[in-house]
Write an enzyme that holds these catalytic residues in place. Structure first.
Site, PDB file in Angstrom:
ATOM      1  N   SER A 188       8.366  11.434  26.201  1.00 40.56           N
ATOM      2  CA  SER A 188       9.191  12.280  27.069  1.00 40.56           C
ATOM      3  C   SER A 188       8.778  13.720  26.837  1.00 40.56           C
ATOM      4  O   SER A 188       8.235  14.035  25.773  1.00 40.56           O
ATOM      5  CB  SER A 188      10.669  12.118  26.688  1.00 40.56           C
ATOM      6  OG  SER A 188      11.451  13.164  27.249  1.00 40.56           O
ATOM      7  N   TYR A 247      17.920  11.185  20.805  1.00 40.50           N
ATOM      8  CA  TYR A 247      16.781  10.931  21.703  1.00 40.50           C
ATOM      9  C   TYR A 247      15.588  11.799  21.298  1.00 40.50           C
ATOM     10  O   TYR A 247      14.451  11.314  21.188  1.00 40.50           O
ATOM     11  CB  TYR A 247      17.227  11.244  23.136  1.00 40.50           C
ATOM     12  CG  TYR A 247      16.237  10.916  24.234  1.00 40.50           C
ATOM     13  CD1 TYR A 247      15.944   9.599  24.563  1.00 40.50           C
ATOM     14  CD2 TYR A 247      15.631  11.934  24.980  1.00 40.50           C
ATOM     15  CE1 TYR A 247      15.062   9.308  25.602  1.00 40.50           C
ATOM     16  CE2 TYR A 247      14.762  11.646  26.020  1.00 40.50           C
ATOM     17  CZ  TYR A 247      14.477  10.330  26.330  1.00 40.50           C
ATOM     18  OH  TYR A 247      13.614  10.038  27.363  1.00 40.50           O
TER      19      TYR A 247
HETATM   20  C1  BGC Z   1      15.256  12.025  30.028  1.00 44.81           C
HETATM   21  C2  BGC Z   1      16.048  12.445  31.245  1.00 44.81           C
HETATM   22  C3  BGC Z   1      15.890  13.940  31.500  1.00 44.81           C
HETATM   23  C4  BGC Z   1      14.426  14.311  31.529  1.00 44.81           C
HETATM   24  C5  BGC Z   1      14.184  15.808  31.726  1.00 44.81           C
HETATM   25  C6  BGC Z   1      13.834  12.488  30.152  1.00 44.81           C
HETATM   26  O1  BGC Z   1      13.139  12.144  29.012  1.00 44.81           O
HETATM   27  O2  BGC Z   1      15.300  10.625  29.906  1.00 44.81           O
HETATM   28  O3  BGC Z   1      17.418  12.142  31.049  1.00 44.81           O
HETATM   29  O4  BGC Z   1      16.505  14.309  32.743  1.00 44.81           O
HETATM   30  O5  BGC Z   1      13.808  13.891  30.331  1.00 44.81           O
HETATM   31  O6  BGC Z   1      14.955  16.579  30.857  1.00 44.81           O
END
Ligand code: BGC
Length: 257
Positions: free
Chosen positions: A145, A158
């Protein structure tokens, strides 16, 4: 076809980004182990799509929970049993729980870390053990991410898991390079998938997010799948230890209002 003769394992392939990746790899010729946990119908749909563009036997649906070590081993074993080997592992299954740091429970922490980091770690290990035994090269692609690097208040668990995934990838690039195994991360930004369905339904929040994205739109699962297919292909044979942003410019954005 670019991935003809290859076998790929894709976790979380019953919905969202994983489903898009599995379809793309399958439609480029790979046989795909389509892992799912909640969405059997979605996984079956993934398989149908692959069969429609690549013919019979383009994959197999397997239910496997990446937090369960027995399931992790079975997923990898299944590729060898069904297709004789595997070449590509896509660690895609992931989750997030919103909670302020001071309210976060041990259960929330453990769950997010188990799905997003512990699962990918031991799946990669099971995959690498098999490859070592047979002296085969391989590709590992983690779906991390933008938050492997960028702060996300309210989502510290996360960010811990995705930051961990970044260092796991960097370390393994060094450790697995001599075995001919590459490993890279694809770091999506805001992609329209079930993981952020709450946000998608909240217009003011969504509009604020879109103002932060230079390309002015959310990403699609196809945007992410395209770069995964490249990383899985022979074209990327000299690429390892890197993170590829697929975020419409989100990570680089800064404005003085
Ligand atoms: C998350 C989303 C978020 C995006 C941008 C992703 O990794 O799962 O919830 O909107 O990142 O911030």
């Amino acid at each position: 076809m670019r991935l003809g003769g290859k076998v790929a394992i894709v976790t979380g392939a019953g919905s969202g980004i994983g489903q898009g990746i599995a379809k793309q790899l399958g439609c480029e010729g790979a046989k795909v182990i389509i892992d799912y946990i909640g969405s059997e119908a979605g996984a079956e749909e993934t398989l149908k799509t692959i069969q429609n563009c690549a013919g019979e036997g383009g994959g197999e649906v397997v239910r496997g929970d990446v937090t369960n070590m027995n399931d992790v081993r079975c997923l990898v074993d299944e590729a060898w049993k069904r297709f004789g080997s595997a070449d590509i592992l896509v660690n895609n299954a992931g989750m997030e729980i919103r909670s302020d740091f001071w309210d976060t429970t041990e259960e929330e922490y453990d769950k997010v870390m188990a799905v997003n980091l512990r699962g990918p770690f031991f799946l990669a290990q099971a995959f690498v053990r098999r490859l070592r035994e047979t002296k085969k090269p391989g590709r590992i692609i983690n779906i991390s991410s933008v938050h492997e690097d960028m702060a996300f208040p309210g989502f510290t668990t996360y960010c811990c898991s995705k930051g961990g995934m970044r260092m796991m990838m960097r370390n393994l690039a060094v450790e697995l390079g001599p075995l001919g195994i590459t490993i890279n991360n694809v770091a999506p930004g805001a992609i329209s998938t079930p993981i952020n369905k709450k946000l998608l339904a909240d217009k003011p929040k969504l509009d604020a997010l879109l103002r932060n994205i230079p390309l002015g739109r959310l990403g699609t699962v196809e945007d992410v799948a395209a770069i995964v297919a490249f990383l899985a292909s022979d074209d990327a044979s000299y690429v390892t230890g890197a993170t590829f942003l697929v975020d419409g410019g989100l990570m680089r954005n800064y404005h003085e209002q």
